[in-house]
Scaffold this motif. Sequence first.
Motif, PDB file in Angstrom:
ATOM      1  N   HIS A  25       0.869  -1.193   0.000  1.00 28.26           N
ATOM      2  CA  HIS A  25       0.000   0.000   0.000  1.00 28.26           C
ATOM      3  C   HIS A  25       0.895   1.229   0.000  1.00 28.26           C
ATOM      4  CE1 HIS A  25      -3.964   1.998   1.573  1.00 28.26           C
ATOM      5  NE2 HIS A  25      -3.287   2.826   0.802  1.00 28.26           N
ATOM      6  N   HIS A  74      -4.718   6.138  -5.806  1.00 32.00           N
ATOM      7  CA  HIS A  74      -6.143   6.364  -5.538  1.00 32.00           C
ATOM      8  C   HIS A  74      -6.950   6.441  -6.826  1.00 32.00           C
ATOM      9  CE1 HIS A  74      -5.904   7.379  -1.281  1.00 32.00           C
ATOM     10  NE2 HIS A  74      -4.897   8.187  -1.511  1.00 32.00           N
ATOM     11  N   GLU A  86      -6.143   1.681  -5.262  1.00 28.69           N
ATOM     12  CA  GLU A  86      -6.981   1.805  -4.059  1.00 28.69           C
ATOM     13  C   GLU A  86      -8.270   2.492  -4.494  1.00 28.69           C
ATOM     14  OE1 GLU A  86      -5.353   4.237  -0.893  1.00 28.69           O
ATOM     15  OE2 GLU A  86      -6.988   3.723   0.479  1.00 28.69           O
ATOM     16  N   SER A 131     -11.374   0.773  -0.203  1.00 27.25           N
ATOM     17  CA  SER A 131     -11.331   1.647   0.974  1.00 27.25           C
ATOM     18  C   SER A 131     -12.618   2.445   1.062  1.00 27.25           C
ATOM     19  CB  SER A 131     -10.148   2.613   0.881  1.00 27.25           C
ATOM     20  OG  SER A 131      -8.919   1.914   1.001  1.00 27.25           O
ATOM     21  N   HIS A 148     -13.589   5.968   2.312  1.00 34.41           N
ATOM     22  CA  HIS A 148     -13.079   7.264   2.769  1.00 34.41           C
ATOM     23  C   HIS A 148     -14.207   8.255   3.032  1.00 34.41           C
ATOM     24  CE1 HIS A 148      -9.491   5.925   0.180  1.00 34.41           C
ATOM     25  NE2 HIS A 148      -8.989   6.009   1.399  1.00 34.41           N
ATOM     26  N   HIS A 169      -7.232  -0.016   5.398  1.00 35.87           N
ATOM     27  CA  HIS A 169      -7.264   0.649   6.720  1.00 35.87           C
ATOM     28  C   HIS A 169      -8.633   0.576   7.394  1.00 35.87           C
ATOM     29  CE1 HIS A 169      -8.781   3.798   4.061  1.00 35.87           C
ATOM     30  NE2 HIS A 169      -7.570   4.065   3.588  1.00 35.87           N
ATOM     31  N   ASP A 201       1.076   2.746   3.386  1.00 31.00           N
ATOM     32  CA  ASP A 201       0.306   3.907   2.920  1.00 31.00           C
ATOM     33  C   ASP A 201       1.205   5.141   2.763  1.00 31.00           C
ATOM     34  OD1 ASP A 201      -1.982   5.137   1.999  1.00 31.00           O
ATOM     35  OD2 ASP A 201      -3.189   4.623   3.756  1.00 31.00           O
TER      36      ASP A 201
HETATM   37 ZN   LIG Z   1      -6.986   5.229   1.913  1.00 33.58          ZN
END
Ligand SMILES: [Zn+2]
Length: 271
Positions: free
Chosen positions: A11, A44, A84, A110, A112, A155, A230
């Motif tokens: 990541h 992302h 991601e 993910s 967010h 996460h 990350d």
């Molecule tokens: Zn993230």
Amino acid sequence: VTRLPIPHDYHMHSAFSVDSQVPLGDRPAQALALGLREICITDHCDFTPLEPSRGYYRPADYFAALERAREEFDGRITLRAGVEIGEWHQFPEEAESLARAYPYDFIIGSLHWVNDHDVMQPPYFEGRTEREVYEAYYTELLKMVDHGGFDVIGHLDIPKRHGFTVYGRYSDVEFEEVIRAILRRAIEQGIGIEINTGTARRPVGTFSPTLDVLRWYRELGGEIITTGSDSHRPVDMAYRFEELPAILAAAGFSAITGFERRIPYFVDLGS
Ligand SMILES: [Zn+2]
Ligand SMILES: [Zn+2]
């Protein structure tokens, strides 16, 4: 260079993410210097209208840059293709067509955004109790996992990144029931989890998720676990990975997971 006991960082971001300036081509040399054997650059990709990252990600250019890096570093380090993706369940057509269109090895799912708020930013917490904040997040995460489509949950307890500052504490144990429901559904769907060490760079100071959650996942029969820093900067790659062998062992894992073309494989930590 000594080899890290955890050989994978699955990541990290590059300049294909709106919030990173690191050229993708710099990542392999950084990883080699740290003793990593395999990395996955998971930029992302977001579809949520309010998300600044929406529309920024350029998959064709990402793959072209990755191919150049693979040629340059051939035989020295394994470079996996990753992404991601945020809020997959709310944008299933967009997410699925991206996943089908490119030869990804690994996809992090993910969450967010919840109720039009970024769960890492202060407005999400304004006027809301700790219980409301985390229950809304975990309920939405359960929906995302129930939909599926990705390889691991990113996460898992991320609202704590800012929530810790707001409430002065965070405890996974208080949300055990809904977290266990998420883990159970993930296992049924063949979805794994990651240990994300990036949250430990924030005041909360702990990895995401914590040992409690890793134990529940293992107890429920979960086997797929990746490790990620990350990192968004030239530093932070493999952040605090030296602590992971003890945590994984305490949770009952003897291997970590890698992915090739979305198929998991296991790397024994003893080897
Ligand atoms: Zn993230
Ligand atoms: Zn990330």
